[in-house]
Design a protein around this motif. Structure first.
Motif, PDB file in Angstrom:
ATOM      1  N   UNK A  58       0.846  -1.203   0.000  1.00  0.00           N
ATOM      2  CA  UNK A  58       0.000   0.000   0.000  1.00  0.00           C
ATOM      3  C   UNK A  58       0.879   1.250   0.000  1.00  0.00           C
ATOM      4  N   UNK A  59       0.410   2.284  -0.676  1.00  0.00           N
ATOM      5  CA  UNK A  59       1.147   3.553  -0.669  1.00  0.00           C
ATOM      6  C   UNK A  59       0.212   4.684  -1.097  1.00  0.00           C
ATOM      7  N   UNK A  60       0.561   5.928  -0.739  1.00  0.00           N
ATOM      8  CA  UNK A  60      -0.254   7.066  -1.172  1.00  0.00           C
ATOM      9  C   UNK A  60      -0.123   7.277  -2.680  1.00  0.00           C
ATOM     10  N   UNK A  61      -1.169   7.773  -3.294  1.00  0.00           N
ATOM     11  CA  UNK A  61      -1.149   8.032  -4.742  1.00  0.00           C
ATOM     12  C   UNK A  61      -0.035   9.001  -5.120  1.00  0.00           C
ATOM     13  N   UNK A  62       0.185  10.040  -4.285  1.00  0.00           N
ATOM     14  CA  UNK A  62       1.225  11.019  -4.642  1.00  0.00           C
ATOM     15  C   UNK A  62       2.631  10.438  -4.469  1.00  0.00           C
ATOM     16  N   UNK A  63       2.788   9.469  -3.556  1.00  0.00           N
ATOM     17  CA  UNK A  63       4.088   8.799  -3.406  1.00  0.00           C
ATOM     18  C   UNK A  63       4.354   7.910  -4.621  1.00  0.00           C
ATOM     19  N   UNK A  64       3.307   7.281  -5.124  1.00  0.00           N
ATOM     20  CA  UNK A  64       3.437   6.486  -6.354  1.00  0.00           C
ATOM     21  C   UNK A  64       3.919   7.378  -7.499  1.00  0.00           C
ATOM     22  N   UNK A  65       3.323   8.555  -7.618  1.00  0.00           N
ATOM     23  CA  UNK A  65       3.732   9.514  -8.661  1.00  0.00           C
ATOM     24  C   UNK A  65       5.183   9.946  -8.467  1.00  0.00           C
ATOM     25  N   UNK A  66       5.595  10.121  -7.213  1.00  0.00           N
ATOM     26  CA  UNK A  66       6.964  10.536  -6.889  1.00  0.00           C
ATOM     27  C   UNK A  66       7.988   9.477  -7.300  1.00  0.00           C
ATOM     28  N   UNK A  67       7.657   8.208  -7.040  1.00  0.00           N
ATOM     29  CA  UNK A  67       8.605   7.119  -7.264  1.00  0.00           C
ATOM     30  C   UNK A  67       8.689   6.659  -8.718  1.00  0.00           C
ATOM     31  N   UNK A  68       7.595   6.779  -9.432  1.00  0.00           N
ATOM     32  CA  UNK A  68       7.511   6.204 -10.787  1.00  0.00           C
ATOM     33  C   UNK A  68       8.652   6.601 -11.739  1.00  0.00           C
ATOM     34  N   UNK A  69       9.087   7.879 -11.754  1.00  0.00           N
ATOM     35  CA  UNK A  69      10.160   8.234 -12.697  1.00  0.00           C
ATOM     36  C   UNK A  69      11.497   7.539 -12.414  1.00  0.00           C
ATOM     37  N   UNK A  70      11.685   7.049 -11.187  1.00  0.00           N
ATOM     38  CA  UNK A  70      12.989   6.505 -10.796  1.00  0.00           C
ATOM     39  C   UNK A  70      13.059   4.983 -10.852  1.00  0.00           C
ATOM     40  N   UNK A  71      11.915   4.320 -10.966  1.00  0.00           N
ATOM     41  CA  UNK A  71      11.884   2.855 -10.992  1.00  0.00           C
ATOM     42  C   UNK A  71      11.448   2.369 -12.370  1.00  0.00           C
ATOM     43  N   UNK A  72      11.913   1.187 -12.751  1.00  0.00           N
ATOM     44  CA  UNK A  72      11.520   0.626 -14.049  1.00  0.00           C
ATOM     45  C   UNK A  72      10.055   0.192 -14.041  1.00  0.00           C
ATOM     46  N   UNK A  73       9.575  -0.234 -12.893  1.00  0.00           N
ATOM     47  CA  UNK A  73       8.155  -0.535 -12.732  1.00  0.00           C
ATOM     48  C   UNK A  73       7.860  -0.628 -11.232  1.00  0.00           C
ATOM     49  N   UNK A  74       6.607  -0.410 -10.866  1.00  0.00           N
ATOM     50  CA  UNK A  74       6.194  -0.505  -9.462  1.00  0.00           C
ATOM     51  C   UNK A  74       5.024  -1.483  -9.372  1.00  0.00           C
ATOM     52  N   UNK A  75       5.219  -2.523  -8.570  1.00  0.00           N
ATOM     53  CA  UNK A  75       4.167  -3.524  -8.351  1.00  0.00           C
ATOM     54  C   UNK A  75       3.524  -3.224  -7.005  1.00  0.00           C
ATOM     55  N   UNK A  76       2.235  -2.923  -7.015  1.00  0.00           N
ATOM     56  CA  UNK A  76       1.571  -2.541  -5.766  1.00  0.00           C
ATOM     57  C   UNK A  76       0.146  -3.086  -5.753  1.00  0.00           C
ATOM     58  N   UNK A  77      -0.458  -3.102  -4.570  1.00  0.00           N
ATOM     59  CA  UNK A  77      -1.836  -3.588  -4.429  1.00  0.00           C
ATOM     60  C   UNK A  77      -2.835  -2.443  -4.381  1.00  0.00           C
ATOM     61  N   UNK A  78      -2.523  -1.417  -3.578  1.00  0.00           N
ATOM     62  CA  UNK A  78      -3.456  -0.293  -3.409  1.00  0.00           C
ATOM     63  C   UNK A  78      -2.691   1.022  -3.370  1.00  0.00           C
ATOM     64  N   UNK A  79      -3.098   1.991  -4.191  1.00  0.00           N
ATOM     65  CA  UNK A  79      -2.615   3.365  -4.041  1.00  0.00           C
ATOM     66  C   UNK A  79      -3.799   4.191  -3.549  1.00  0.00           C
ATOM     67  N   UNK A  80      -3.581   4.904  -2.459  1.00  0.00           N
ATOM     68  CA  UNK A  80      -4.671   5.525  -1.700  1.00  0.00           C
ATOM     69  C   UNK A  80      -4.486   7.045  -1.662  1.00  0.00           C
ATOM     70  N   UNK A  81      -5.547   7.775  -1.993  1.00  0.00           N
ATOM     71  CA  UNK A  81      -5.468   9.244  -2.033  1.00  0.00           C
ATOM     72  C   UNK A  81      -5.256   9.848  -0.642  1.00  0.00           C
ATOM     73  N   UNK A  82      -6.108   9.485   0.300  1.00  0.00           N
ATOM     74  CA  UNK A  82      -6.024  10.074   1.646  1.00  0.00           C
ATOM     75  C   UNK A  82      -5.329   9.109   2.592  1.00  0.00           C
ATOM     76  N   UNK A  83      -4.061   8.866   2.324  1.00  0.00           N
ATOM     77  CA  UNK A  83      -3.291   7.879   3.095  1.00  0.00           C
ATOM     78  C   UNK A  83      -3.084   8.381   4.520  1.00  0.00           C
ATOM     79  N   UNK A  84      -3.276   7.510   5.495  1.00  0.00           N
ATOM     80  CA  UNK A  84      -3.108   7.904   6.893  1.00  0.00           C
ATOM     81  C   UNK A  84      -1.783   7.350   7.409  1.00  0.00           C
ATOM     82  N   UNK A  85      -1.751   6.078   7.755  1.00  0.00           N
ATOM     83  CA  UNK A  85      -0.504   5.410   8.113  1.00  0.00           C
ATOM     84  C   UNK A  85      -0.642   3.940   7.756  1.00  0.00           C
ATOM     85  N   UNK A  86       0.475   3.303   7.466  1.00  0.00           N
ATOM     86  CA  UNK A  86       0.469   1.939   6.935  1.00  0.00           C
ATOM     87  C   UNK A  86      -0.292   0.965   7.833  1.00  0.00           C
ATOM     88  N   UNK A  87      -0.138   1.083   9.146  1.00  0.00           N
ATOM     89  CA  UNK A  87      -0.772   0.142  10.075  1.00  0.00           C
ATOM     90  C   UNK A  87      -2.289   0.086   9.909  1.00  0.00           C
TER      91      UNK A  87
END
Length: 221
Positions: free
Chosen positions: A168-197
């Protein structure tokens, strides 16, 4: 929105099972991807993803550097190879001196990271991953700082490719990471991310013995 995603995953084993469905596991095996965790929870998750595959598993240690007057606000992070990632926006808005960040980075590296390297890797430095394919793993990512620090460290070593697997990760963190990785495998990208727990029913604390086991075992689950 919070209720929609609350406890969407049972535990790390559930996350690992689901991530194995989105990670190209056959390629991971055939191309001997190196699996690198960026947190303690990420290490357990990575261990469960790998299962009995012969792929190597390692942990890239890093430590947070907090704001001078707020020990809950991470402004930068330093990796075991002394690569530093700085949250420029926070640093500028708080008027924090870069000398403070570099000083804290040296201290964290000497006092904390090196002790982890000796404790969990018997002093062995992080293995070179030049021309290798790397999969960075974590159970969740609130700000992306651990992944960004790992990416900066790994990319400086000249890998063939770098992928990310995260439950799981915030949608804006996904946007941040995408340019630097060849691909990102994830289950859920969440707009109003609170905390991982919040997104796991159960997220056990990782005991030191488990860390040593995960890093010591070749493939045994």
């Amino acid at each position: 929105m919070i209720k929609k995603y609350k406890h969407i995953l049972k535990n790390r084993e559930d996350a690992a099972t689901k991530l194995r469905d989105v990670i190209p596991m056959q390629r991971l095996k055939d191309e001997s991807w190196k699996i690198v965790a960026v947190s303690k929870g990420g290490l357990e998750l990575a261990y469960m993803i790998r299962k009995k595959l012969p792929n190597t598993l390692d942990f890239l240690f890093s430590e947070a550097i907090m704001a001078p007057n707020n020990d809950e606000c991470e402004i930068a992070r330093v990796s075991e190879r002394e690569e530093i990632v700085i949250n420029e926006q926070l640093v500028n808005s708080f008027g924090i001196q870069y000398d403070y960040i570099y000083g804290e980075a040296r201290r964290k590296h000497e006092e904390q990271i090196l002790s982890y390297v000796y404790q969990y890797r018997k002093g062995r430095p992080f293995t070179s991953i030049k021309d290798q394919v790397v999969l960075l793993v974590d159970e969740g990512s609130e700000t992306g700082m651990k992944f960004m620090t790992a990416l900066k460290t790994i990319l400086a070593m000249g890998p063939k490719a770098v992928y990310i697997a995260v439950a799981v990760l915030p949608s804006d963190t996904l946007d941040l990471l995408e340019p630097f990785a060849d691909d990102i495998f994830f289950l859920y990208d969440i707009d109003d991310y609170v905390e991982t727990e919040l997104y796991y029913e159960e997220l056990e604390k990782i005991e030191e013995e488990k860390l040593e086991k995960y890093l010591g075992d070749k493939n045994d689950i």
